[in-house]
Design a protein around this motif. Sequence first.
Motif, short mmCIF file in Angstrom:
data_model
loop_
_atom_site.label_atom_id
_atom_site.label_comp_id
_atom_site.label_asym_id
_atom_site.label_seq_id
_atom_site.Cartn_x
_atom_site.Cartn_y
_atom_site.Cartn_z
N GLU A 263 0.70 -1.36 0.18
CA GLU A 263 -0.07 -0.45 -0.48
C GLU A 263 1.41 1.16 -0.12
O GLU A 263 0.38 2.20 -0.59
CB GLU A 263 -1.05 0.05 1.34
N SER A 264 1.87 1.45 0.18
CA SER A 264 3.02 2.63 0.78
C SER A 264 3.31 2.67 -0.51
O SER A 264 4.06 4.06 -1.34
CB SER A 264 4.37 2.43 1.74
N SER A 265 3.83 1.62 -0.72
CA SER A 265 4.51 1.47 -2.69
C SER A 265 3.73 2.01 -3.65
O SER A 265 3.98 3.51 -4.39
CB SER A 265 5.18 -0.21 -3.13
N GLU A 266 1.84 2.08 -3.55
CA GLU A 266 0.91 1.97 -4.35
C GLU A 266 0.98 3.41 -4.15
O GLU A 266 0.33 4.92 -4.96
CB GLU A 266 -0.14 1.67 -4.08
N GLU B 41 0.83 8.83 -5.55
CA GLU B 41 1.74 10.30 -5.45
C GLU B 41 3.24 10.88 -6.78
O GLU B 41 2.52 12.30 -7.26
CB GLU B 41 2.71 10.19 -3.85
N LEU B 42 3.87 11.11 -6.52
CA LEU B 42 4.47 10.72 -7.72
C LEU B 42 4.18 10.79 -9.66
O LEU B 42 4.43 12.28 -9.77
CB LEU B 42 5.63 9.25 -8.41
N LYS B 43 2.92 9.94 -10.04
CA LYS B 43 1.78 10.09 -10.76
C LYS B 43 1.54 11.92 -10.97
O LYS B 43 1.61 12.26 -11.79
CB LYS B 43 1.07 9.81 -11.56
N ARG B 44 1.05 12.19 -9.67
CA ARG B 44 0.09 13.52 -9.93
C ARG B 44 1.30 14.53 -9.12
O ARG B 44 0.88 15.52 -10.13
CB ARG B 44 -0.18 13.63 -7.78
N LYS B 45 2.49 13.72 -9.00
CA LYS B 45 3.92 14.92 -8.93
C LYS B 45 3.40 15.93 -10.62
O LYS B 45 3.83 16.60 -11.26
CB LYS B 45 4.54 15.27 -8.52
N PHE B 46 4.04 14.28 -11.25
CA PHE B 46 3.99 14.61 -12.86
C PHE B 46 3.22 15.40 -13.49
O PHE B 46 3.40 15.96 -14.11
CB PHE B 46 4.50 13.21 -12.90
N ARG B 47 2.44 14.72 -13.39
CA ARG B 47 0.86 15.53 -13.96
C ARG B 47 0.69 16.87 -14.08
O ARG B 47 0.70 17.86 -14.53
CB ARG B 47 -0.29 14.68 -13.89
N GLU B 48 0.78 17.35 -12.10
CA GLU B 48 0.90 19.01 -12.40
C GLU B 48 2.11 19.66 -12.63
O GLU B 48 1.70 20.84 -13.31
CB GLU B 48 0.56 18.70 -10.54
N ALA B 49 3.22 18.98 -12.83
CA ALA B 49 4.32 19.64 -13.28
C ALA B 49 4.08 20.08 -15.79
O ALA B 49 4.40 20.82 -15.81
CB ALA B 49 5.81 18.56 -13.03
#
Length: 66
Positions: free
Chosen positions: A9-12, A17-25
Amino acid sequence: MSDVTPEPESSENSDDELKRKFREALERKKLAQTDSAAGGPGRGSAKIHGSHGPVGGKRSFRRKSG
């Protein structure tokens, strides 16, 4: 050998979180590109306009003598 195993779960969560940051960028990048293009002239936002000059007429070829 340890009894501690990484929780999936923490990995997911970190992946999400990483995908969200990339989308925002990516959204910020797209907005910056559209904002800079909107302020330019109607031809686009290229820095060099008309890099090739107008054609000066038909070119004549002469044979080299000698």
